[in-house]
Design a protein around this motif. Structure first.
Motif, PDB file in Angstrom:
ATOM      1  N   TRP A   1      20.308 -41.830   2.579  1.00  0.00           N
ATOM      2  CA  TRP A   1      20.051 -42.193   1.184  1.00  0.00           C
ATOM      3  C   TRP A   1      18.973 -41.293   0.609  1.00  0.00           C
ATOM      4  CZ3 TRP A   1      19.733 -48.254   0.795  1.00  0.00           C
ATOM      5  CH2 TRP A   1      20.906 -48.814   1.313  1.00  0.00           C
ATOM      6  N   GLN A   2      19.119 -40.984  -0.659  1.00  0.00           N
ATOM      7  CA  GLN A   2      18.105 -40.225  -1.385  1.00  0.00           C
ATOM      8  C   GLN A   2      17.775 -40.962  -2.667  1.00  0.00           C
ATOM      9  OE1 GLN A   2      19.408 -36.171  -1.882  1.00  0.00           O
ATOM     10  NE2 GLN A   2      19.444 -35.786   0.307  1.00  0.00           N
ATOM     11  N   SER A   3      16.582 -40.755  -3.129  1.00  0.00           N
ATOM     12  CA  SER A   3      16.112 -41.424  -4.332  1.00  0.00           C
ATOM     13  C   SER A   3      17.132 -41.285  -5.464  1.00  0.00           C
ATOM     14  CB  SER A   3      14.767 -40.830  -4.756  1.00  0.00           C
ATOM     15  OG  SER A   3      14.273 -41.525  -5.875  1.00  0.00           O
ATOM     16  N   GLY A   4      17.481 -42.432  -6.057  1.00  0.00           N
ATOM     17  CA  GLY A   4      18.446 -42.449  -7.151  1.00  0.00           C
ATOM     18  C   GLY A   4      19.846 -42.862  -6.739  1.00  0.00           C
ATOM     19  N   ASP A   5      20.153 -42.857  -5.436  1.00  0.00           N
ATOM     20  CA  ASP A   5      21.483 -43.259  -4.972  1.00  0.00           C
ATOM     21  C   ASP A   5      21.728 -44.737  -5.262  1.00  0.00           C
ATOM     22  OD1 ASP A   5      22.065 -40.750  -3.928  1.00  0.00           O
ATOM     23  OD2 ASP A   5      21.677 -41.323  -1.844  1.00  0.00           O
ATOM     24  N   TRP A   6      22.962 -45.051  -5.658  1.00  0.00           N
ATOM     25  CA  TRP A   6      23.441 -46.424  -5.788  1.00  0.00           C
ATOM     26  C   TRP A   6      24.410 -46.675  -4.644  1.00  0.00           C
ATOM     27  CZ3 TRP A   6      21.557 -49.793  -9.239  1.00  0.00           C
ATOM     28  CH2 TRP A   6      20.881 -49.285 -10.343  1.00  0.00           C
ATOM     29  N   ILE A   7      24.259 -47.820  -3.986  1.00  0.00           N
ATOM     30  CA  ILE A   7      25.103 -48.124  -2.839  1.00  0.00           C
ATOM     31  C   ILE A   7      25.697 -49.520  -3.008  1.00  0.00           C
ATOM     32  CG2 ILE A   7      25.162 -48.439  -0.327  1.00  0.00           C
ATOM     33  CD1 ILE A   7      22.350 -46.456  -1.852  1.00  0.00           C
TER      34      ILE A   7
ATOM     35  N   GLU B   1      10.109 -48.569   2.304  1.00  0.00           N
ATOM     36  CA  GLU B   1      10.895 -47.335   2.395  1.00  0.00           C
ATOM     37  C   GLU B   1      11.744 -47.111   1.147  1.00  0.00           C
ATOM     38  OE1 GLU B   1      12.141 -45.387   5.720  1.00  0.00           O
ATOM     39  OE2 GLU B   1      11.206 -46.730   7.173  1.00  0.00           O
ATOM     40  N   GLY B   2      11.404 -47.815   0.051  1.00  0.00           N
ATOM     41  CA  GLY B   2      12.053 -47.546  -1.220  1.00  0.00           C
ATOM     42  C   GLY B   2      13.472 -48.045  -1.349  1.00  0.00           C
ATOM     43  N   ILE B   3      13.820 -49.142  -0.663  1.00  0.00           N
ATOM     44  CA  ILE B   3      15.162 -49.712  -0.765  1.00  0.00           C
ATOM     45  C   ILE B   3      15.085 -50.928  -1.694  1.00  0.00           C
ATOM     46  CG2 ILE B   3      17.051 -50.812   0.465  1.00  0.00           C
ATOM     47  CD1 ILE B   3      16.173 -49.217   2.953  1.00  0.00           C
ATOM     48  N   GLN B   4      15.831 -50.865  -2.780  1.00  0.00           N
ATOM     49  CA  GLN B   4      15.784 -51.935  -3.770  1.00  0.00           C
ATOM     50  C   GLN B   4      17.133 -52.629  -3.889  1.00  0.00           C
ATOM     51  OE1 GLN B   4      13.696 -51.258  -7.493  1.00  0.00           O
ATOM     52  NE2 GLN B   4      15.436 -52.097  -8.613  1.00  0.00           N
ATOM     53  N   LEU B   5      17.108 -53.953  -3.826  1.00  0.00           N
ATOM     54  CA  LEU B   5      18.284 -54.759  -4.122  1.00  0.00           C
ATOM     55  C   LEU B   5      18.283 -55.014  -5.616  1.00  0.00           C
ATOM     56  CD1 LEU B   5      20.701 -56.533  -3.188  1.00  0.00           C
ATOM     57  CD2 LEU B   5      19.068 -58.432  -3.042  1.00  0.00           C
ATOM     58  N   ASN B   6      19.406 -54.724  -6.290  1.00  0.00           N
ATOM     59  CA  ASN B   6      19.504 -54.942  -7.735  1.00  0.00           C
ATOM     60  C   ASN B   6      20.411 -56.111  -8.090  1.00  0.00           C
ATOM     61  OD1 ASN B   6      17.742 -52.934  -8.647  1.00  0.00           O
ATOM     62  ND2 ASN B   6      19.290 -51.384  -8.313  1.00  0.00           N
ATOM     63  N   GLY B   7      21.134 -56.640  -7.120  1.00  0.00           N
ATOM     64  CA  GLY B   7      21.999 -57.771  -7.388  1.00  0.00           C
ATOM     65  C   GLY B   7      23.098 -57.880  -6.356  1.00  0.00           C
ATOM     66  N   TYR B   8      24.009 -58.823  -6.588  1.00  0.00           N
ATOM     67  CA  TYR B   8      25.076 -59.057  -5.616  1.00  0.00           C
ATOM     68  C   TYR B   8      26.250 -59.752  -6.289  1.00  0.00           C
ATOM     69  CZ  TYR B   8      23.054 -63.777  -5.463  1.00  0.00           C
ATOM     70  OH  TYR B   8      22.569 -65.022  -5.795  1.00  0.00           O
ATOM     71  N   THR B   9      27.363 -59.727  -5.583  1.00  0.00           N
ATOM     72  CA  THR B   9      28.578 -60.424  -5.995  1.00  0.00           C
ATOM     73  C   THR B   9      29.107 -61.175  -4.783  1.00  0.00           C
ATOM     74  OG1 THR B   9      29.096 -58.713  -7.613  1.00  0.00           O
ATOM     75  CG2 THR B   9      30.917 -60.105  -6.909  1.00  0.00           C
TER      76      THR B   9
ATOM     77  N   GLN C   1      19.771 -49.733  -4.486  1.00  0.00           N
ATOM     78  CA  GLN C   1      19.405 -48.452  -5.080  1.00  0.00           C
ATOM     79  C   GLN C   1      18.258 -47.890  -4.255  1.00  0.00           C
ATOM     80  OE1 GLN C   1      17.734 -48.281  -9.045  1.00  0.00           O
ATOM     81  NE2 GLN C   1      18.451 -46.184  -9.289  1.00  0.00           N
ATOM     82  N   ALA C   2      18.381 -46.617  -3.912  1.00  0.00           N
ATOM     83  CA  ALA C   2      17.300 -45.949  -3.184  1.00  0.00           C
ATOM     84  C   ALA C   2      16.255 -45.497  -4.193  1.00  0.00           C
ATOM     85  CB  ALA C   2      17.849 -44.761  -2.402  1.00  0.00           C
TER      86      ALA C   2
END
Length: 190
Positions: free
Chosen positions: A135-141, A68-76, A95-96
């Motif tokens: 969420w929409q494509s391009g959103d950062w969460i 469904e296009g949900i990407q994890l880019n990292g964590y703290t 990021q969506a």
């Protein structure tokens, strides 16, 4: 209606309406047909307030792509060097890449090397303020979750398992490789 320029985003917004008498200091009581009091009235479906901020810079870069296009880019992780008994805050940077079809819940589980569940912290993204179906494509969460590390947990190497599930059925969302969670290393110091 104008949104305050300092409003935190991303978030879902709701319009709540109530009645009041300008001569009174409290809201006018509103009741249903049975005489039971009604709280504020919600108008329409929630709407999204997306962020225009630049991409976040997580302390640890880790990329994983869920369906469904949900990407994890990292964590703290805070504290960065946790001990037994600490309250751990894990901030996930999503990021969506597409528009997810439904509202998923994020699971965060602390496990040992035998996959024994030691603590968990399931919650919708942004504590329910920005569900995945908005969420929409391009959103950062930026999505923070807290876990209480058991006070009697020995120092050593552990893992945080992170993923999504559909809250009614419990069905997990898979990653592109077919697995249904991402494992993040965690060192508990003495």
């Amino acid at each position: 209606i104008y949104v305050n320029k300092d409003a935190l985003a991303p978030a879902q917004l709701r319009i709540l309406v109530s009645l009041y008498d300008p001569k009174e200091t409290v809201e006018t009581a509103v009741t249903n047909h049975e005489g039971q009091p009604l709280p504020l009235v919600l108008l329409g479906p929630p709407v999204r307030l997306a962020t225009k901020a630049p991409a976040p810079e997580p302390a640890i870069v880790k990329t994983a792509v869920f369906n469904e296009g949900i990407q994890l880019n990292g964590y703290t992780i805070k504290p960065a060097a946790p001990q037994a008994g600490d309250t751990l805050t894990l901030t996930l940077f999503w990021q969506a890449q597409a528009n997810p079809n439904q509202a998923y819940t994020v699971f965060v589980q602390l496990v040992d090397n035998k996959n024994t569940l030691l603590a968990s912290g399931d919650a919708p993204p942004v504590q329910g303020d920005f569900p995945t179906n908005l969420w929409q494509s391009g959103d950062w969460i930026d999505d923070a979750h807290t876990l209480q590390i058991p006070a009697d947990l020995p120092a050593g190497s552990y893992r945080l398992l992170v993923g999504f599930y559909e809250p009614v059925s419990g069905t997990r969302l898979n990653l592109a490789d077919g697995s249904d969670f991402v494992a993040l290393p965690l060192e508990i110091r003495p």
